[in-house]
Design an enzyme around this catalytic site. Structure first.
Site, PDB file in Angstrom:
ATOM      1  N   HIS A 154       0.842  -1.195   0.000  1.00  0.00           N
ATOM      2  CA  HIS A 154       0.000   0.000   0.000  1.00  0.00           C
ATOM      3  C   HIS A 154       0.877   1.243   0.000  1.00  0.00           C
ATOM      4  CE1 HIS A 154       0.775  -0.323   4.346  1.00  0.00           C
ATOM      5  NE2 HIS A 154       0.262  -1.526   4.259  1.00  0.00           N
ATOM      6  N   LYS A 571      -2.888   4.465  16.297  1.00  0.00           N
ATOM      7  CA  LYS A 571      -4.232   5.001  16.036  1.00  0.00           C
ATOM      8  C   LYS A 571      -5.186   4.623  17.180  1.00  0.00           C
ATOM      9  CE  LYS A 571      -6.676   3.361  12.516  1.00  0.00           C
ATOM     10  NZ  LYS A 571      -8.033   2.941  12.924  1.00  0.00           N
TER      11      LYS A 571
END
Length: 904
Positions: A154, A571
């Site tokens: 990615h 996160k």
């Protein structure tokens, strides 16, 4: 790049060693200015310069952001995109100049010869020898050492390959004059080529019109593997041999130390475009790349190894091997060349090229595996060694040998990754049990044991399981062709219990992916959230106690791979809680493995930004828990990090040297025991709890925060970027299901950098209040783990601009007063705490080069950021339907990413 005559708060001085950097910045800046005047208009260049001067005044004279924002708010849409691209062109030139200057500094060390470059192989080896490491001890460590960068599936690289190639030309021309020895005609020719690259780049779209396919991503990573790493790899081994000889006075034979991995085509987690077909296509493309590289090398080697009978001794086996190869190949595959009859080496090389071509075409006579190709090269090497060939081609031959030993026929090991929920869905289909995932854990483990032992599933032909099973069938097929090193570990995302690992073995068995009675893959649980990291020791303890899994590990050499997720844990709980959870998990997992008598290999899932584990890899290695490296380092390389580390050959070499040196240092002479570490660990646990609570109260527990995030950042633009083949979310939902890359990218774009520091200030203030400033200063100064974490936070803050972020926050309307003061207060709290702990009066006071780098870019990044704010407002007010506005917004995203050198 014109120099403003306005007084500066802090003189922008370059040291004497950095004077060439200043000259390159000015040279490229002048060319960019000339290009803008020619391609747009002289008045346009004047406008750019006027805005730059206002931006400098705002930065250097402490003026408010209002004047610059008001000037930019008057810019018509038609002029916005050219302005953005103009500013981006300037700091792209700065980026290039800085990369070339890193090469210049390395050459300066080598030329002076007074001391090796810090962090390099020779410097680290000298330090190790001074600490008592003998040559025998070094050789014993090298026998098991493996450094493996892994390129992920990615990429957040926001620059297309065509523009990277133009940048490569600029780099080459600057390097050509790195010592200022070019003649005036040569320099004029260099300038012409640089101008051509700058101008054609200006006339090229920054982003492709379509989202890249997996095949495009394979090609993108292939550029770095084939054009850069393939070239520098033998140079790395030569430099290592030279360093050992310089330090120990003896030249030794080195084992393979470097390997490379890739997720491109194998990362199925949340990407419907990846599966069995992409696995096959990726490895087929990688094999074609490897074979093309070898074919070119053998052609060149054939021009070198022209030895003839009567002038040089040549082992008889060389001619015999060439004849044997010709007999293997179909008629006419090897052209009869009577003129080579007296050149045995060339005869064999021609036959080897024919076998490589047959391998690529799948024809008869091809190489069965890389070992057979390497055996041919070693045959030639042995003959040259026996017949005075050290200076008659052996150097070139050994370079190809190093490449073949490292790249094989597959170029890079392809990792496989899938979400544990997908495995559960496949098993539910195979068992005809929609409630499979809800079964009690012991019941699932019992049934998985039966499947691993050969029991047939209830419905072996279940349609909903076919895609998953086909992946394992392709692994079985390609492993037989490309060898055992063609595949890396099978990584399980969201791994939470022993059944998640056993599920992989069961599915592989059902698909027939078995070799010598066992599944031929390392199964690697990925622990991603803070809670999962805390539970990881118990999970692995249960897995190691499972008899069938222990049998699998025995077949894998008693080695267990565990992947650690930096992105999702940050996160989930904020940077400090994430870093401490990762550090503590490694310590506890090492003890679990030691008790079980197993070797643990950590695979670090780092990203480009600080909040995703970015930063200096070599420093992170030294700061890792004792025993966690143990001669092996496997780490992901993502996004702009790939280009920054591996885009230029000399810098790729330096990066590989630094990483390998740090692994050697951490493995051979780890940090000595520190009696204060027990109390430091208790302090870190306390601070992590405080930081996590503060972070989660904002990000995960405030009901309005998701709406604020979407309004105060350009996430809605980032989700439309054509920079990755996979969706921005794993599944529908709020922030928890948003991938870490767009999450971090969005906050970086808004210039807040929130993910790199929020919650840290509250924890540090708590530490100062509860334990005293001296205690906090001591832990920061003397504990490498804490020092590296604080330095990373400091860097993230230095790249942030809370005043500009306030403009983004205002886009959130009535949510702005509810959130911005809270964020700004934490930013200031963090800044003040770090400066107090470090006893400094400014961020990055001890890092002159990074401070200079940021200051060189700010006058160009700031206007783009303020333009982005205005354009976001207009685009959203129009219902996000204006394609022209969106194109300009995409340009601002690319520009800011290049300027702050961070995406995800």
């Amino acid at each position: 790049m014109a120099t403003s005559d306005m007084p500066l708060r802090e003189q922008l001085d370059f040291t004497a060693t950095d004077a060439p950097l200043r000259d390159d910045v000015r040279r490229l800046g002048a060319m960019v200015g000339d290009m803008l005047a020619e391609q747009v208009a002289p008045a346009f260049l004047e406008q750019v310069e006027a805005l730059r001067r206002i931006a400098i005044a705002r930065r250097e004279q402490g003026e408010p952001v209002d004047a610059l924002a008001q000037r930019l708010a008057q810019v018509p849409l038609a002029q916005a995109e050219p302005l953005v691209r103009a500013f981006a062109a300037y700091f792209s030139a700065t980026n290039v100049a800085e990369r070339v200057h890193r090469i210049r500094r390395r050459r300066d060390y080598q030329r002076l010869g007074t001391a090796p470059q810090p962090g390099g192989l020779e410097a680290v080896l000298r330090g190790l020898r001074e600490e008592g490491v003998t040559l025998a001890e070094l050789q014993a460590q090298l026998a098991g050492l493996c450094v493996e960068p892994v390129f992920t599936a990615h990429p957040t690289e926001a620059v297309r390959r065509a523009l990277l190639l133009k940048e490569k030309t600029v780099v080459e021309r600057l390097i050509a004059d790195i010592d200022r020895t070019r003649t005036p005609p040569e320099r004029r020719a260099d300038d012409a080529r640089i101008r051509q690259s700058l101008t054609t780049a200006w006339q090229t779209n920054e982003a492709p019109p379509q989202r890249p396919s997996v095949a495009d991503e394979v090609e993108h990573v292939g550029f770095y593997l084939g054009s850069v790493l393939y070239r520098v790899l033998p140079v790395f081994y030569e430099a290592f041999s030279d360093a050992v000889e310089a330090v120990y006075g003896e030249r030794i034979a080195l084992p393979p130390l470097l390997r490379f991995g890739s997720w491109v085509g194998g990362d199925m987690d949340g990407n419907p475009n990846v599966g069995a077909a992409s696995v096959r296509d990726a490895l087929t493309a990688q094999r074609a790349l490897a074979l093309d590289c070898y074919l070119a090398d053998l052609r060149t080697l054939g021009d070198i190894l022209t030895q003839s009978h009567g002038h040089a001794g040549i082992d008889a086996e060389v001619e015999a091997r060439a004849a044997a190869h010709r007999a293997l190949l179909p008629e006419g595959m090897v052209r009869n060349r009577p003129r080579l009859a007296d050149m045995p080496y060339r005869q064999l090389l021609w036959a080897m090229r024919a076998r490589l071509q047959a391998t690529n075409e799948g024809a008869a006579g091809g190489y069965a595996d890389a070992a057979a190709f390497i055996d041919d090269l070693e045959l030639i090497d042995a003959s040259l060694a026996r017949h005075r060939g050290d200076h008659a081609g052996r150097f070139a031959l050994r370079r190809i040998l190093w490449r073949a030993r490292s790249f094989g026929l597959h170029m890079a090991a392809l990792d496989l990754r899938q979400d544990s929920a997908v495995h559960e869905q496949a098993l539910a289909a195979l068992e005809g049990d929609a409630e499979w995932a809800a079964r009690p854990l012991p019941a699932r483990v019992e049934r998985l044991h039966a499947l691993i032992s050969g029991a047939a599933p209830t419905d072996a032909g279940a349609a909903d399981a076919m895609a998953t099973l086909e992946v394992f069938r392709v692994v079985r097929e390609l492993r037989a062709v490309l060898g055992e090193h063609a595949f890396g570990p099978y990584i399980i995302s969201m791994a939470r219990n022993a059944a998640d690992a056993l599920a992989v073995l069961a599915l592989a068995r059902i698909a027939g992916c078995v070799a010598d009675g066992e599944v031929p893959l390392d199964v690697a649980p990925l622990f991603e959230t803070v809670d999962d990291l805390e539970a990881a020791p118990a999970t692995m303890r249960a897995l190691f106690a499972d008899p069938l899994y222990r049998r699998h590990l025995a077949a894998r050499g008693g080695r267990q791979v565990v992947m650690l997720g930096y992105s999702d844990s940050a996160k989930d709980g904020g940077l400090l809680a994430s870093r401490w959870a990762l550090q503590r998990a490694q310590v506890e997992l090492l003890e679990v493995a030691r008790t079980a008598g197993l070797q643990l290999v950590f695979f670090h899932g780092r990203g480009g930004s600080v909040s995703r584990g970015g930063g200096k890899t070599e420093r992170a290695i030294i700061a890792a828990p004792r025993g966690s490296v143990a001669g092996r380092m496997r780490v992901t390389e993502q996004g702009e990090v790939i280009h920054r580390k591996y885009g230029i050959r000399a810098l790729a070499l330096r990066n590989l040297e630094q990483m390998t040196s740090a692994v050697l240092r951490a493995s051979l002479r780890p940090r000595p025991p520190e009696p204060r570490e027990d109390q430091w660990r208790a302090l870190a646990t306390e601070l992590a709890q405080v930081s996590r609570a503060h972070y989660r109260a904002l990000v995960h527990e405030h009901p309005d925060f998701p709406a604020y995030f979407r309004a105060a950042t350009p996430v809605d633009v980032i989700e439309r970027l054509h920079i990755s083949s996979r969706p921005s979310r794993r599944r529908d939902g709020g922030i928890a299901n948003l991938r870490a890359i767009p999450w971090v990218f969005s906050w970086a774009q808004s210039r807040s950098g929130l993910t790199g520091w929020y919650g840290v200030g509250t924890a540090l203030r708590h530490g100062i209040d509860a334990h005293g400033l001296d205690a906090m200063a001591a832990v920061t100064r003397d504990w490498p783990f804490f020092a590296a974490m604080i330095d990373d936070v400091e860097m993230a803050m230095a790249k942030s601009d809370i005043d500009i972020f306030e403009r983004y926050s205002a886009l959130a309307g009535e949510l702005h007063p509810a959130f911005f003061p809270r964020i700004a207060e934490e930013f200031e709290r963090t800044r003040v705490a770090i400066l107090a702990i470090k006893q400094r009066d400014a961020l990055l006071a001890d890092d002159y080069r990074l401070r200079l780098s940021i200051r060189l870019r700010n006058p160009y990044v700031d206007p783009i950021s303020l333009l982005q704010v205005d354009l976001l407002r207009r685009w959203r007010e129009g219902g996000r339907e204006d394609e022209a506005l969106l194109r300009t917004l995409v340009s601002t995203v690319n520009g800011i990413a290049a300027g702050i050198q961070n995406t995800g």
